[in-house]
Design a protein around this motif. Structure first.
Motif, PDB file in Angstrom:
ATOM      1  N   PHE A  70       0.776  -1.243   0.000  1.00 57.18           N
ATOM      2  CA  PHE A  70       0.000   0.000   0.000  1.00 57.18           C
ATOM      3  C   PHE A  70       0.807   1.292   0.000  1.00 57.18           C
ATOM      4  CE2 PHE A  70       0.138  -1.612   4.416  1.00 57.18           C
ATOM      5  CZ  PHE A  70       0.744  -0.549   5.071  1.00 57.18           C
ATOM      6  N   VAL A  71       2.112   1.246   0.119  1.00 54.60           N
ATOM      7  CA  VAL A  71       2.907   2.470   0.041  1.00 54.60           C
ATOM      8  C   VAL A  71       3.094   2.799  -1.443  1.00 54.60           C
ATOM      9  CG1 VAL A  71       5.100   3.570   0.573  1.00 54.60           C
ATOM     10  CG2 VAL A  71       4.063   1.978   2.209  1.00 54.60           C
ATOM     11  N   PRO A  72       2.718   3.998  -1.888  1.00 51.80           N
ATOM     12  CA  PRO A  72       2.733   4.279  -3.333  1.00 51.80           C
ATOM     13  C   PRO A  72       4.108   4.494  -3.941  1.00 51.80           C
ATOM     14  CG  PRO A  72       1.934   6.195  -2.119  1.00 51.80           C
ATOM     15  CD  PRO A  72       2.097   5.091  -1.119  1.00 51.80           C
ATOM     16  N   SER A  73       4.899   5.405  -3.391  1.00 46.95           N
ATOM     17  CA  SER A  73       6.176   5.743  -4.014  1.00 46.95           C
ATOM     18  C   SER A  73       7.249   5.826  -2.943  1.00 46.95           C
ATOM     19  CB  SER A  73       6.075   7.087  -4.756  1.00 46.95           C
ATOM     20  OG  SER A  73       7.305   7.439  -5.350  1.00 46.95           O
ATOM     21  N   ALA A  74       8.128   4.836  -2.932  1.00 47.02           N
ATOM     22  CA  ALA A  74       9.194   4.797  -1.922  1.00 47.02           C
ATOM     23  C   ALA A  74      10.353   3.968  -2.436  1.00 47.02           C
ATOM     24  CB  ALA A  74       8.679   4.211  -0.609  1.00 47.02           C
ATOM     25  N   ASP A 174       6.257  11.880  -5.643  1.00 47.34           N
ATOM     26  CA  ASP A 174       5.972  11.538  -7.038  1.00 47.34           C
ATOM     27  C   ASP A 174       6.940  10.439  -7.468  1.00 47.34           C
ATOM     28  OD1 ASP A 174       8.459  12.737  -7.625  1.00 47.34           O
ATOM     29  OD2 ASP A 174       7.524  14.663  -8.073  1.00 47.34           O
ATOM     30  N   PHE A 175       6.950  10.152  -8.791  1.00 46.43           N
ATOM     31  CA  PHE A 175       7.825   9.110  -9.320  1.00 46.43           C
ATOM     32  C   PHE A 175       8.963   9.687 -10.147  1.00 46.43           C
ATOM     33  CE2 PHE A 175       3.907   6.672  -8.534  1.00 46.43           C
ATOM     34  CZ  PHE A 175       4.429   5.581  -7.853  1.00 46.43           C
ATOM     35  N   GLY A 176       9.351  10.899  -9.842  1.00 47.24           N
ATOM     36  CA  GLY A 176      10.440  11.515 -10.566  1.00 47.24           C
ATOM     37  C   GLY A 176      11.742  10.740 -10.464  1.00 47.24           C
ATOM     38  N   TRP A 177      11.928   9.946  -9.417  1.00 50.01           N
ATOM     39  CA  TRP A 177      13.149   9.164  -9.230  1.00 50.01           C
ATOM     40  C   TRP A 177      13.271   8.038 -10.253  1.00 50.01           C
ATOM     41  CZ3 TRP A 177      11.787   4.154  -8.243  1.00 50.01           C
ATOM     42  CH2 TRP A 177      10.518   3.938  -7.684  1.00 50.01           C
ATOM     43  N   TRP A 178      12.219   7.787 -11.036  1.00 51.27           N
ATOM     44  CA  TRP A 178      12.328   6.782 -12.083  1.00 51.27           C
ATOM     45  C   TRP A 178      13.446   7.102 -13.074  1.00 51.27           C
ATOM     46  CZ3 TRP A 178       6.565   5.823 -13.924  1.00 51.27           C
ATOM     47  CH2 TRP A 178       5.927   4.983 -12.996  1.00 51.27           C
ATOM     48  N   SER A 192       3.641   9.066 -19.053  1.00 44.81           N
ATOM     49  CA  SER A 192       3.639   7.950 -18.101  1.00 44.81           C
ATOM     50  C   SER A 192       3.846   8.446 -16.678  1.00 44.81           C
ATOM     51  CB  SER A 192       4.732   6.958 -18.478  1.00 44.81           C
ATOM     52  OG  SER A 192       4.809   5.901 -17.550  1.00 44.81           O
ATOM     53  N   LEU A 193       4.790   9.358 -16.493  1.00 45.66           N
ATOM     54  CA  LEU A 193       5.033   9.915 -15.171  1.00 45.66           C
ATOM     55  C   LEU A 193       3.813  10.669 -14.659  1.00 45.66           C
ATOM     56  CD1 LEU A 193       8.702  11.252 -15.374  1.00 45.66           C
ATOM     57  CD2 LEU A 193       7.837   9.518 -13.804  1.00 45.66           C
ATOM     58  N   GLU A 194       3.164  11.408 -15.546  1.00 51.97           N
ATOM     59  CA  GLU A 194       2.001  12.190 -15.133  1.00 51.97           C
ATOM     60  C   GLU A 194       0.877  11.273 -14.655  1.00 51.97           C
ATOM     61  OE1 GLU A 194      -1.030  15.632 -16.921  1.00 51.97           O
ATOM     62  OE2 GLU A 194       0.648  14.879 -18.127  1.00 51.97           O
ATOM     63  N   ARG A 195       0.654  10.175 -15.372  1.00 46.30           N
ATOM     64  CA  ARG A 195      -0.393   9.229 -14.959  1.00 46.30           C
ATOM     65  C   ARG A 195      -0.062   8.595 -13.615  1.00 46.30           C
ATOM     66  NH1 ARG A 195      -0.159   7.871 -20.502  1.00 46.30           N
ATOM     67  NH2 ARG A 195       1.198   6.088 -20.029  1.00 46.30           N
ATOM     68  N   ALA A 196       1.192   8.194 -13.442  1.00 43.19           N
ATOM     69  CA  ALA A 196       1.591   7.566 -12.185  1.00 43.19           C
ATOM     70  C   ALA A 196       1.492   8.538 -11.026  1.00 43.19           C
ATOM     71  CB  ALA A 196       3.016   7.033 -12.306  1.00 43.19           C
ATOM     72  N   ASN A 197       1.933   9.768 -11.240  1.00 44.02           N
ATOM     73  CA  ASN A 197       1.893  10.766 -10.167  1.00 44.02           C
ATOM     74  C   ASN A 197       0.463  11.086  -9.754  1.00 44.02           C
ATOM     75  OD1 ASN A 197       4.672  10.921 -10.197  1.00 44.02           O
ATOM     76  ND2 ASN A 197       4.745  12.725 -11.521  1.00 44.02           N
ATOM     77  N   ALA A 198      -0.463  11.066 -10.719  1.00 44.33           N
ATOM     78  CA  ALA A 198      -1.860  11.400 -10.420  1.00 44.33           C
ATOM     79  C   ALA A 198      -2.525  10.354  -9.530  1.00 44.33           C
ATOM     80  CB  ALA A 198      -2.640  11.561 -11.718  1.00 44.33           C
ATOM     81  N   ALA A 199      -1.967   9.144  -9.517  1.00 43.15           N
ATOM     82  CA  ALA A 199      -2.588   8.066  -8.731  1.00 43.15           C
ATOM     83  C   ALA A 199      -2.073   7.991  -7.300  1.00 43.15           C
ATOM     84  CB  ALA A 199      -2.345   6.732  -9.429  1.00 43.15           C
TER      85      ALA A 199
END
Length: 320
Positions: A70-74, A174-178, A192-199
């Motif tokens: 359940f942790v989104p971005s880590a 966010d997922f900028g670290w990708w 792709s980043l925008e969609r992931a960040n929005a979730a």
């Protein structure tokens, strides 16, 4: 001349036992819980049984369950116990839910929230670790499974990590670290980043394996606990019967869910309060819970506590 038949009339002759003398109807010696004839005694070979607690034996078990579920971005560095010069970063989600990748700058990642082809998450993550150790910059492992193995005896994560090491995740907004800092983030990558960040739901860690999440109209505390369910539930019930299961004003115990063999209690919180305001109440609750757990050895549940336990059992679900 009559011929005497052996055995009683109407009885079927016994079938010869398979090699090893195991009765086909007895539990399989492998420990799967299935009958031998349906497991290792089957002509089709053993049936793969899901591993209920894939991270059992690791000090980081609770954190790994939280990061997978359940942790989104880590991200968090992996404490490897094998001889390698490559540093590997554990991640919640990678682009396209990849199992592993090596960025163009050489930084290696292994994902936890991935699609797998086997019933043992620990083995799949270990497969991804072994793959990424040999991968080149720009390589991506989309899906991990038995076909990823390099040998006949696949390892598990417990074989590759320092089992006593904890995981201290770094949470990201966010997922900028990708992507590497100098990477081109235009076109499809940007979309792709925008969609992931929005979730992403705003999430912060307020204690070991305890996470605050802002779900919009509500805020929650999700806390992965290491204790066996048969001990944790009575301890929670003891606190509930005493009116000590909350985290303060405008909070309530919402229920719990099971994930990878562990129980994850959930509390509804005041959405107006900041995440850091729950760190101390969570720590205080942890102390009360430890005391309740210790008391179970000398004080059995009373009638009120048993009723409270029954109520808690009715508010459980299993997601893994």
């Amino acid at each position: 001349m009559s011929v005497r038949k052996s055995g009683r009339a109407g009885t079927k002759p016994r079938k010869a036992r398979p090699d090893g003398g195991v009765n086909p109807r007895q539990p399989c010696p492998c420990g799967s819980g299935r009958r031998y004839k349906s497991c290792h005694g089957s002509s089709a070979g053993p049936v793969e049984v899901a591993v209920t607690r894939p991270f059992d034996g690791l000090a980081a078990e609770c954190e790994l369950v939280a990061l997978r579920e359940f942790v989104p971005s880590a991200t968090a560095p992996l404490a490897l116990a094998i001889d390698t010069e490559r540093e590997i970063t554990l991640a919640t989600v990678l682009p396209m839910a990849a199992a592993a990748l090596v960025r163009t700058d050489g930084r290696a990642f292994v994902g936890l929230q991935v699609q797998t082809k086997s019933s043992d998450v620990s083995r799949d993550v270990a497969r991804a670790v072994r793959w990424v150790l040999e991968a080149e910059p720009g390589d991506v492992l989309p899906v991990v499974g038995p076909d990823t193995d390099a040998g006949e005896n696949p390892e598990r994560l417990q074989d590759l990590l320092d089992t006593g090491a904890t995981v201290e995740p770094e949470l990201h907004s966010d997922f900028g670290w990708w992507m590497p800092e100098d990477a081109d983030t235009g076109g499809d990558v940007a979309a792709s980043l925008e969609r992931a960040n929005a979730a992403i739901l705003p999430t912060e860690r307020v204690g070991p394996a305890a996470y605050w999440v802002d779900a919009g109209d509500k805020a929650h505390l999700r806390w992965v606990r290491p204790e066996p369910e048969e001990r944790l539930l009575p301890a929670l019930a003891r606190l509930s019967a005493r009116g000590e299961l909350g985290l303060g004003d405008n909070t309530r115990f919402a229920g719990s869910f099971r994930a990878h063999g562990l129980l994850v209690p959930v509390w509804d919180l005041d959405p107006e309060a900041h995440a850091r305001e729950w760190a101390d109440p969570a720590a205080d609750l942890g102390k009360r819970l430890d005391e309740a757990l210790a008391s179970l050895d000398s004080e059995p549940l009373n009638a009120d506590e048993r009723r409270a336990r029954d109520g808690l059992i009715g508010r459980q679900v299993t997601i893994r």
